[in-house]
Design an enzyme around this catalytic site. Structure first.
Site, PDB file in Angstrom:
ATOM      1  N   ASN A   9     158.841  76.073  36.875  1.00  0.00           N
ATOM      2  CA  ASN A   9     159.950  76.553  36.048  1.00  0.00           C
ATOM      3  C   ASN A   9     159.385  77.645  35.152  1.00  0.00           C
ATOM      4  O   ASN A   9     158.667  77.352  34.201  1.00  0.00           O
ATOM      5  CB  ASN A   9     160.517  75.389  35.223  1.00  0.00           C
ATOM      6  CG  ASN A   9     161.584  75.839  34.239  1.00  0.00           C
ATOM      7  OD1 ASN A   9     162.031  76.987  34.271  1.00  0.00           O
ATOM      8  ND2 ASN A   9     161.990  74.941  33.352  1.00  0.00           N
ATOM      9  N   TRP A  10     159.707  78.872  35.483  1.00  0.00           N
ATOM     10  CA  TRP A  10     159.157  80.001  34.707  1.00  0.00           C
ATOM     11  C   TRP A  10     159.782  80.097  33.313  1.00  0.00           C
ATOM     12  O   TRP A  10     159.288  80.811  32.467  1.00  0.00           O
ATOM     13  CB  TRP A  10     159.407  81.319  35.433  1.00  0.00           C
ATOM     14  CG  TRP A  10     158.631  81.499  36.699  1.00  0.00           C
ATOM     15  CD1 TRP A  10     157.691  80.651  37.222  1.00  0.00           C
ATOM     16  CD2 TRP A  10     158.732  82.604  37.619  1.00  0.00           C
ATOM     17  NE1 TRP A  10     157.207  81.169  38.395  1.00  0.00           N
ATOM     18  CE2 TRP A  10     157.830  82.363  38.656  1.00  0.00           C
ATOM     19  CE3 TRP A  10     159.501  83.768  37.645  1.00  0.00           C
ATOM     20  CZ2 TRP A  10     157.671  83.257  39.729  1.00  0.00           C
ATOM     21  CZ3 TRP A  10     159.351  84.636  38.708  1.00  0.00           C
ATOM     22  CH2 TRP A  10     158.444  84.382  39.743  1.00  0.00           C
ATOM     23  N   LYS A  11     160.935  79.429  33.140  1.00  0.00           N
ATOM     24  CA  LYS A  11     161.694  79.576  31.889  1.00  0.00           C
ATOM     25  C   LYS A  11     161.982  81.055  31.664  1.00  0.00           C
ATOM     26  O   LYS A  11     162.168  81.789  32.642  1.00  0.00           O
ATOM     27  CB  LYS A  11     160.932  78.918  30.728  1.00  0.00           C
ATOM     28  CG  LYS A  11     160.535  77.471  31.068  1.00  0.00           C
ATOM     29  CD  LYS A  11     160.050  76.658  29.924  1.00  0.00           C
ATOM     30  CE  LYS A  11     159.751  75.250  30.415  1.00  0.00           C
ATOM     31  NZ  LYS A  11     159.313  74.359  29.347  1.00  0.00           N
ATOM     32  N   HIS A  96     167.961  70.707  31.710  1.00  0.00           N
ATOM     33  CA  HIS A  96     166.657  70.826  31.056  1.00  0.00           C
ATOM     34  C   HIS A  96     166.829  70.592  29.554  1.00  0.00           C
ATOM     35  O   HIS A  96     167.827  71.011  28.967  1.00  0.00           O
ATOM     36  CB  HIS A  96     166.055  72.212  31.322  1.00  0.00           C
ATOM     37  CG  HIS A  96     164.603  72.270  30.965  1.00  0.00           C
ATOM     38  ND1 HIS A  96     164.176  72.382  29.668  1.00  0.00           N
ATOM     39  CD2 HIS A  96     163.483  72.173  31.728  1.00  0.00           C
ATOM     40  CE1 HIS A  96     162.848  72.360  29.649  1.00  0.00           C
ATOM     41  NE2 HIS A  96     162.404  72.242  30.879  1.00  0.00           N
ATOM     42  N   GLU A  98     165.626  72.007  27.106  1.00  0.00           N
ATOM     43  CA  GLU A  98     165.819  73.242  26.322  1.00  0.00           C
ATOM     44  C   GLU A  98     167.280  73.683  26.377  1.00  0.00           C
ATOM     45  O   GLU A  98     167.814  74.208  25.399  1.00  0.00           O
ATOM     46  CB  GLU A  98     164.866  74.334  26.841  1.00  0.00           C
ATOM     47  CG  GLU A  98     163.422  74.023  26.450  1.00  0.00           C
ATOM     48  CD  GLU A  98     162.363  74.529  27.404  1.00  0.00           C
ATOM     49  OE1 GLU A  98     162.648  75.424  28.230  1.00  0.00           O
ATOM     50  OE2 GLU A  98     161.226  74.013  27.341  1.00  0.00           O
ATOM     51  N   GLU A 168     161.236  64.493  32.096  1.00  0.00           N
ATOM     52  CA  GLU A 168     160.442  65.373  31.240  1.00  0.00           C
ATOM     53  C   GLU A 168     160.543  64.908  29.791  1.00  0.00           C
ATOM     54  O   GLU A 168     161.528  65.223  29.106  1.00  0.00           O
ATOM     55  CB  GLU A 168     160.961  66.813  31.332  1.00  0.00           C
ATOM     56  CG  GLU A 168     160.902  67.413  32.708  1.00  0.00           C
ATOM     57  CD  GLU A 168     160.845  68.936  32.643  1.00  0.00           C
ATOM     58  OE1 GLU A 168     159.859  69.493  33.166  1.00  0.00           O
ATOM     59  OE2 GLU A 168     161.740  69.564  32.063  1.00  0.00           O
ATOM     60  N   GLY A 174     155.319  71.715  26.843  1.00  0.00           N
ATOM     61  CA  GLY A 174     154.692  72.847  26.170  1.00  0.00           C
ATOM     62  C   GLY A 174     153.779  72.457  25.016  1.00  0.00           C
ATOM     63  O   GLY A 174     153.395  73.292  24.209  1.00  0.00           O
ATOM     64  N   SER A 214     153.555  69.416  30.282  1.00  0.00           N
ATOM     65  CA  SER A 214     152.117  69.691  30.204  1.00  0.00           C
ATOM     66  C   SER A 214     151.352  69.188  31.424  1.00  0.00           C
ATOM     67  O   SER A 214     150.213  68.747  31.315  1.00  0.00           O
ATOM     68  CB  SER A 214     151.525  69.125  28.901  1.00  0.00           C
ATOM     69  OG  SER A 214     152.141  69.747  27.788  1.00  0.00           O
ATOM     70  N   GLY A 235     155.949  73.884  33.893  1.00  0.00           N
ATOM     71  CA  GLY A 235     156.292  75.070  33.112  1.00  0.00           C
ATOM     72  C   GLY A 235     155.112  76.023  33.043  1.00  0.00           C
ATOM     73  O   GLY A 235     154.825  76.773  33.974  1.00  0.00           O
ATOM     74  N   GLY A 236     154.389  75.980  31.938  1.00  0.00           N
ATOM     75  CA  GLY A 236     153.292  76.915  31.676  1.00  0.00           C
ATOM     76  C   GLY A 236     152.331  77.111  32.842  1.00  0.00           C
ATOM     77  O   GLY A 236     151.968  78.251  33.174  1.00  0.00           O
TER      78      GLY A 236
HETATM   79  P1  13P Z   1     155.264  72.676  30.442  1.00  0.00           P
HETATM   80  O1  13P Z   1     154.650  72.394  31.784  1.00  0.00           O
HETATM   81  O2  13P Z   1     154.975  74.060  29.952  1.00  0.00           O
HETATM   82  O3  13P Z   1     154.979  71.613  29.456  1.00  0.00           O
HETATM   83  O4  13P Z   1     156.870  72.648  30.692  1.00  0.00           O
HETATM   84  C1  13P Z   1     157.428  71.609  31.378  1.00  0.00           C
HETATM   85  C2  13P Z   1     158.845  71.939  31.642  1.00  0.00           C
HETATM   86  O5  13P Z   1     159.650  71.990  30.737  1.00  0.00           O
HETATM   87  C3  13P Z   1     159.235  72.245  33.026  1.00  0.00           C
HETATM   88  O6  13P Z   1     160.610  72.307  33.160  1.00  0.00           O
END
Ligand code: 13P
Length: 252
Positions: A9-11, A96, A98, A168, A174, A214, A235-236
């Site tokens: 997920n690049w966000k 998600h 967010e 999640e 993050g 993470s 994510g990251g």
């Molecule tokens: P991180 O891997 O950066 O913690 O993000 C997880 C995430 O929200 C994937 O959707």
């Protein structure tokens, strides 16, 4: 049996050019490699078409990170599930944390999004997860059960079987603070139990439940070795092809 999946997920990261550079790099890294899981790359809307083209003929699937709750019409600025599907993407991340926290996406709205996504043959990757206070007060099980029930449990068995679930925990996203393998297994098993109660053992056993928060090359193998953890939503660590690859290879 259910699929193993590693989804990125690049966000809100990467220009179109950066997204295409990533795609070329990942394609090269995966070339001639044995991959034992499904790979999904979740990009911003404007990247979908080009990134889908870049991965055409490979085993990499492309996901949107959201879609509208309506089919079409006067909804300025929105992107419909049909539009997403027309780019070649075949998955969509919905719910998600967010989106829930910053864009006030409610269980009712998410219920509608899941329905339009399925109607347009997109596979929803539906996210659930508790915030820190809920974990600390032991409410995480009931929070996650309510998120599943409130947005998904009016779906038919047939429709529910098309979903992927991602657990999640918000406190792990993050933050570098991953859930332990035991914590992940415990709540993934609980999610599967909740699905069993509602849709029966066969559907529950066939539903992929991904862990997100993470997750990286260093902890993926341990997390994914749990019986109820069927992969990750990353994510990251999905932003660079050479960091994403070892997570995919955690299933080798
Ligand atoms: P991180 O891997 O950066 O913690 O993000 C997880 C995430 O929200 C994937 O959707």
């Amino acid at each position: 049996m259910r699929k193993k999946i590693v989804a990125g997920n690049w966000k809100m990261n990467k220009t179109l050019q950066e997204g295409l550079t990533f795609s070329t790099e990942l394609k090269e890294l995966l070339n001639n490699k044995t991959i034992n899981c499904e790979v999904v790359v979740g990009t911003p809307f404007i990247h979908l078409s080009e990134v889908s083209k870049a991965f055409k003929g490979t085993k990499v699937h492309v996901a949107a990170q959201n879609c509208a709750n309506k089919e079409s019409g006067a909804y300025t600025g929105e992107i419909s599930a049909a539009m997403v599907a027309s780019t070649g993407a075949n998955h969509v991340i919905l719910g998600h944390s967010e989106r829930r926290a910053y864009y006030n996406e409610t269980p009712e709205l998410l219920k509608e999004k899941v329905v339009v996504a399925l109607a347009n043959n997109l596979t929803p990757i539906f996210c659930v997860g508790e915030v820190l206070e809920e974990r600390e007060s032991g409410k995480h099980f009931e929070v996650v059960a309510a998120q599943l029930k409130d947005s998904l449990f009016e779906l038919s068995k047939e429709d529910f079987s098309k979903l992927v679930i991602a657990y999640e925990p918000v406190w792990a996203i993050g933050t570098g603070k991953t859930a332990s393998a035991d914590q992940a297994q415990e709540i993934h098993a609980f999610i599967r139990e909740t699905l069993t109660e509602k849709y029966g053992k066969e559907v529950a056993d066939n539903t992929s439940i991904l862990y997100g928060g993470s997750c990286n090359a260093g902890n993926a193998k341990e997390l994914f070795s749990n019986p109820d953890v069927d992969g990750g939503l990353i994510g990251g660590a999905s932003l660079e092809a050479d960091k994403f690859l070892p997570i995919i290879e955690a299933f080798n």
